[in-house]
Design a protein around this motif. Structure first.
Motif, PDB file in Angstrom:
ATOM      1  N   LEU A  84      43.345  59.539  50.045  1.00 36.77           N
ATOM      2  CA  LEU A  84      43.342  58.165  49.528  1.00 36.77           C
ATOM      3  C   LEU A  84      42.595  57.226  50.467  1.00 36.77           C
ATOM      4  O   LEU A  84      41.858  56.338  50.024  1.00 36.77           O
ATOM      5  CB  LEU A  84      44.787  57.680  49.341  1.00 36.77           C
ATOM      6  CG  LEU A  84      45.619  58.392  48.264  1.00 36.77           C
ATOM      7  CD1 LEU A  84      47.059  57.880  48.284  1.00 36.77           C
ATOM      8  CD2 LEU A  84      45.004  58.178  46.881  1.00 36.77           C
ATOM      9  N   LEU A  85      42.762  57.421  51.773  1.00 36.77           N
ATOM     10  CA  LEU A  85      42.062  56.588  52.744  1.00 36.77           C
ATOM     11  C   LEU A  85      40.554  56.831  52.688  1.00 36.77           C
ATOM     12  O   LEU A  85      39.761  55.892  52.790  1.00 36.77           O
ATOM     13  CB  LEU A  85      42.577  56.877  54.155  1.00 36.77           C
ATOM     14  CG  LEU A  85      43.999  56.398  54.468  1.00 36.77           C
ATOM     15  CD1 LEU A  85      44.490  57.002  55.784  1.00 36.77           C
ATOM     16  CD2 LEU A  85      44.051  54.871  54.543  1.00 36.77           C
ATOM     17  N   LEU A  86      40.166  58.073  52.510  1.00 43.05           N
ATOM     18  CA  LEU A  86      38.738  58.403  52.476  1.00 43.05           C
ATOM     19  C   LEU A  86      38.041  57.843  51.241  1.00 43.05           C
ATOM     20  O   LEU A  86      36.814  57.696  51.227  1.00 43.05           O
ATOM     21  CB  LEU A  86      38.545  59.922  52.549  1.00 43.05           C
ATOM     22  CG  LEU A  86      38.942  60.584  53.878  1.00 43.05           C
ATOM     23  CD1 LEU A  86      38.747  62.091  53.801  1.00 43.05           C
ATOM     24  CD2 LEU A  86      38.131  60.005  55.025  1.00 43.05           C
ATOM     25  N   GLU A  87      38.809  57.523  50.212  1.00 43.43           N
ATOM     26  CA  GLU A  87      38.217  56.950  48.997  1.00 43.43           C
ATOM     27  C   GLU A  87      37.921  55.461  49.125  1.00 43.43           C
ATOM     28  O   GLU A  87      37.203  54.892  48.310  1.00 43.43           O
ATOM     29  CB  GLU A  87      39.157  57.184  47.805  1.00 43.43           C
ATOM     30  CG  GLU A  87      39.257  58.645  47.374  1.00 43.43           C
ATOM     31  CD  GLU A  87      40.279  58.841  46.271  1.00 43.43           C
ATOM     32  OE1 GLU A  87      40.887  57.821  45.847  1.00 43.43           O
ATOM     33  OE2 GLU A  87      40.480  59.989  45.830  1.00 43.43           O
ATOM     34  N   LEU A  88      38.471  54.808  50.152  1.00 46.98           N
ATOM     35  CA  LEU A  88      38.277  53.367  50.311  1.00 46.98           C
ATOM     36  C   LEU A  88      36.820  53.036  50.603  1.00 46.98           C
ATOM     37  O   LEU A  88      36.158  53.717  51.388  1.00 46.98           O
ATOM     38  CB  LEU A  88      39.166  52.834  51.438  1.00 46.98           C
ATOM     39  CG  LEU A  88      40.678  52.977  51.227  1.00 46.98           C
ATOM     40  CD1 LEU A  88      41.426  52.485  52.463  1.00 46.98           C
ATOM     41  CD2 LEU A  88      41.117  52.205  49.997  1.00 46.98           C
ATOM     42  N   LYS A  89      36.310  51.986  49.980  1.00 49.46           N
ATOM     43  CA  LYS A  89      34.912  51.588  50.135  1.00 49.46           C
ATOM     44  C   LYS A  89      34.756  50.658  51.343  1.00 49.46           C
ATOM     45  O   LYS A  89      34.523  49.456  51.207  1.00 49.46           O
ATOM     46  CB  LYS A  89      34.422  50.896  48.859  1.00 49.46           C
ATOM     47  CG  LYS A  89      34.584  51.708  47.587  1.00 49.46           C
ATOM     48  CD  LYS A  89      33.779  53.015  47.666  1.00 49.46           C
ATOM     49  CE  LYS A  89      33.898  53.812  46.363  1.00 49.46           C
ATOM     50  NZ  LYS A  89      33.194  55.118  46.448  1.00 49.46           N
ATOM     51  N   MET A  90      34.903  51.228  52.517  1.00 50.12           N
ATOM     52  CA  MET A  90      34.736  50.473  53.751  1.00 50.12           C
ATOM     53  C   MET A  90      34.360  51.454  54.859  1.00 50.12           C
ATOM     54  O   MET A  90      34.580  52.661  54.719  1.00 50.12           O
ATOM     55  CB  MET A  90      36.024  49.723  54.098  1.00 50.12           C
ATOM     56  CG  MET A  90      37.225  50.614  54.333  1.00 50.12           C
ATOM     57  SD  MET A  90      38.806  49.706  54.458  1.00 50.12           S
ATOM     58  CE  MET A  90      38.424  48.483  55.695  1.00 50.12           C
ATOM     59  N   PRO A  91      33.774  50.991  55.962  1.00 47.91           N
ATOM     60  CA  PRO A  91      33.390  51.907  57.047  1.00 47.91           C
ATOM     61  C   PRO A  91      34.609  52.642  57.603  1.00 47.91           C
ATOM     62  O   PRO A  91      35.651  52.044  57.843  1.00 47.91           O
ATOM     63  CB  PRO A  91      32.775  50.974  58.099  1.00 47.91           C
ATOM     64  CG  PRO A  91      32.337  49.774  57.327  1.00 47.91           C
ATOM     65  CD  PRO A  91      33.346  49.604  56.241  1.00 47.91           C
ATOM     66  N   LYS A  92      34.442  53.934  57.813  1.00 46.93           N
ATOM     67  CA  LYS A  92      35.546  54.768  58.306  1.00 46.93           C
ATOM     68  C   LYS A  92      34.998  55.785  59.306  1.00 46.93           C
ATOM     69  O   LYS A  92      33.884  56.290  59.145  1.00 46.93           O
ATOM     70  CB  LYS A  92      36.214  55.518  57.155  1.00 46.93           C
ATOM     71  CG  LYS A  92      36.816  54.630  56.087  1.00 46.93           C
ATOM     72  CD  LYS A  92      37.330  55.444  54.916  1.00 46.93           C
ATOM     73  CE  LYS A  92      36.213  56.077  54.101  1.00 46.93           C
ATOM     74  NZ  LYS A  92      35.410  55.093  53.359  1.00 46.93           N
ATOM     75  N   ILE A  93      35.805  56.097  60.303  1.00 47.33           N
ATOM     76  CA  ILE A  93      35.525  57.188  61.225  1.00 47.33           C
ATOM     77  C   ILE A  93      36.738  58.104  61.219  1.00 47.33           C
ATOM     78  O   ILE A  93      37.863  57.664  61.465  1.00 47.33           O
ATOM     79  CB  ILE A  93      35.263  56.698  62.664  1.00 47.33           C
ATOM     80  CG1 ILE A  93      34.082  55.729  62.710  1.00 47.33           C
ATOM     81  CG2 ILE A  93      35.017  57.894  63.593  1.00 47.33           C
ATOM     82  CD1 ILE A  93      32.737  56.335  62.395  1.00 47.33           C
ATOM     83  N   LEU A  94      36.521  59.367  60.930  1.00 53.90           N
ATOM     84  CA  LEU A  94      37.600  60.343  60.915  1.00 53.90           C
ATOM     85  C   LEU A  94      37.728  60.960  62.308  1.00 53.90           C
ATOM     86  O   LEU A  94      36.765  61.523  62.831  1.00 53.90           O
ATOM     87  CB  LEU A  94      37.300  61.436  59.881  1.00 53.90           C
ATOM     88  CG  LEU A  94      38.414  62.434  59.559  1.00 53.90           C
ATOM     89  CD1 LEU A  94      39.627  61.718  58.985  1.00 53.90           C
ATOM     90  CD2 LEU A  94      37.902  63.483  58.584  1.00 53.90           C
ATOM     91  N   LEU A  95      38.890  60.816  62.910  1.00 55.66           N
ATOM     92  CA  LEU A  95      39.147  61.374  64.240  1.00 55.66           C
ATOM     93  C   LEU A  95      39.784  62.745  64.072  1.00 55.66           C
ATOM     94  O   LEU A  95      40.907  63.012  64.494  1.00 55.66           O
ATOM     95  CB  LEU A  95      40.046  60.424  65.039  1.00 55.66           C
ATOM     96  CG  LEU A  95      39.489  59.004  65.178  1.00 55.66           C
ATOM     97  CD1 LEU A  95      40.536  58.070  65.748  1.00 55.66           C
ATOM     98  CD2 LEU A  95      38.230  58.995  66.028  1.00 55.66           C
ATOM     99  N   ASN A  96      39.032  63.607  63.442  1.00 55.39           N
ATOM    100  CA  ASN A  96      39.538  64.905  63.025  1.00 55.39           C
ATOM    101  C   ASN A  96      38.344  65.722  62.555  1.00 55.39           C
ATOM    102  O   ASN A  96      37.251  65.187  62.358  1.00 55.39           O
ATOM    103  CB  ASN A  96      40.545  64.712  61.878  1.00 55.39           C
ATOM    104  CG  ASN A  96      41.338  65.969  61.561  1.00 55.39           C
ATOM    105  OD1 ASN A  96      41.216  66.990  62.240  1.00 55.39           O
ATOM    106  ND2 ASN A  96      42.147  65.910  60.526  1.00 55.39           N
TER     107      ASN A  96
END
Length: 346
Positions: free
Chosen positions: A148-160
């Motif tokens: 659900l978080l990955l679907e958000l339309k905003m800059p994201k960095i996955l720490l994984n």
């Protein structure tokens, strides 16, 4: 109004009581000094805001201003059990220090593991996600909520480690290489009977460790059977100790590879119950690099947790300035610490 004193190599050297040459070597990552000295140099340089020419050029190349005109606010999304994860604490510390250095703010947002999908929008509003400039998503988030978080339309960095096809940048310490370094170190010292323990179901990173172990063992010409290793760990301490004791009695390993953030007290208690001492009877390597006063000299690959936070902060600011460019997955490789918990058999 007096001008602020310029930070130079000479100033750093004077405050530390070192030569300019030694300070320069430390900042450039060159050998020839203790890790304690190198750490003192880096800490003071960071505290005073000193950057080498290469670091200055890196900021320019990646389009990251040292001081931003606009202060941005970012959120680190993690689960409520962060207190039990020293690695996530170090990661957040690195993020916070780097963002503060660049003039930005970063906060924690706790996502309950049991959050229903239908409650996600209200939780998101409560934590202020729509008003953040970007998100950092830790490995502790359950996969359905992570999706659900990955679907958000905003800059994201996955720490994984990223899921297949994920449209997101990721930054993580390289546990794959760390595991292979550990197996190589044990076999180089004559160990052939290795026991791996670590829950492969908890995160993708833990799964990566197991896959790297299998790959490294095969490259060393050693057989691997899942049933011979502890890769599905019970949460209950009593059950875990009993299971561990059975594996030790059946497999009689000469070395253990601990791939999980579990208490070393558990391990040593279980070993004492089976009559083993480290390293006289069995060697031990721990994959999670969190300093332990219990065993300060434990052999381990150095996992760059805090440094991952620094790199992730830079990647977020880069992504804000380069929204159109392809996603990138970054792994930070660390060295290997030869402690005193591995016995040489050859």
């Amino acid at each position: 109004m007096p001008r602020k004193k310029k930070v130079t190599l000479s100033l750093l050297a004077k405050q530390l009581g070192l030569s300019v040459y030694t300070v320069s070597k430390a900042l450039r990552g060159l050998p020839g000094m203790s890790e304690e000295t190198r750490k003192e140099v880096l800490q003071l340089a960071h505290q005073l805001g000193y950057l080498t020419k290469d670091q200055e050029n890196s900021l320019i190349y990646e389009g990251i201003p040292r001081l931003s005109v606009k202060q941005r606010r970012f959120l680190v999304i993690t689960s409520s059990d962060i207190s039990s994860s020293p690695s996530i604490q170090l990661l957040f510390q690195g993020l916070k220090e780097r963002m503060f250095e660049l003039g930005h703010k970063i906060d924690l947002a706790f996502m309950p593991d049991s959050l229903p999908a239908q409650s996600f929008p209200s939780w998101m509003e409560l934590e202020g996600l729509p008003y953040a400039d970007g998100l950092f998503i830790t490995a502790l988030i359950p996969r359905p909520l992570e999706a659900l978080l990955l679907e958000l339309k905003m800059p994201k960095i996955l720490l994984n480690f990223p899921p297949v096809g994920a449209k997101v940048d990721s930054v993580i310490w390289d546990v794959h290489d760390a595991t292979r370094q550990s197996v190589h170190y044990l076999t180089k010292n004559g160990h052939r009977d290795l026991l791996y323990f670590g829950d492969v179901d908890r995160t993708r990173g833990y799964k990566q460790r197991w896959l790297a172990f299998v790959e490294a063992m095969k490259q060393e010409g050693l057989p691997v059977r899942e049933e011979d290793h502890l890769i599905h760990m019970p949460d209950n301490q009593v059950e875990w100790v009993d299971t561990f004791k059975r594996h030790m009695e059946r497999m009689k390993p000469t070395a253990l590879l601990c791939a999980t953030e579990m208490s070393l007290a558990w391990i040593y208690y279980a070993l004492s119950e089976t009559g083993y001492q480290v390293p006289q009877d069995v060697s031990l390597i721990r994959l999670d690099h969190v300093h332990s006063s219990f065993i300060p000299g434990i052999t381990h690959p150095v996992l760059l947790m805090k440094e991952t936070g620094y790199r992730a902060a830079d990647r977020m600011l880069w992504r804000l300035a380069n929204a159109h460019l392809p996603y990138e997955h970054i792994r930070l490789q660390g060295p290997f610490f030869e402690g005193d918990t591995v016995k040489k058999l050859i």
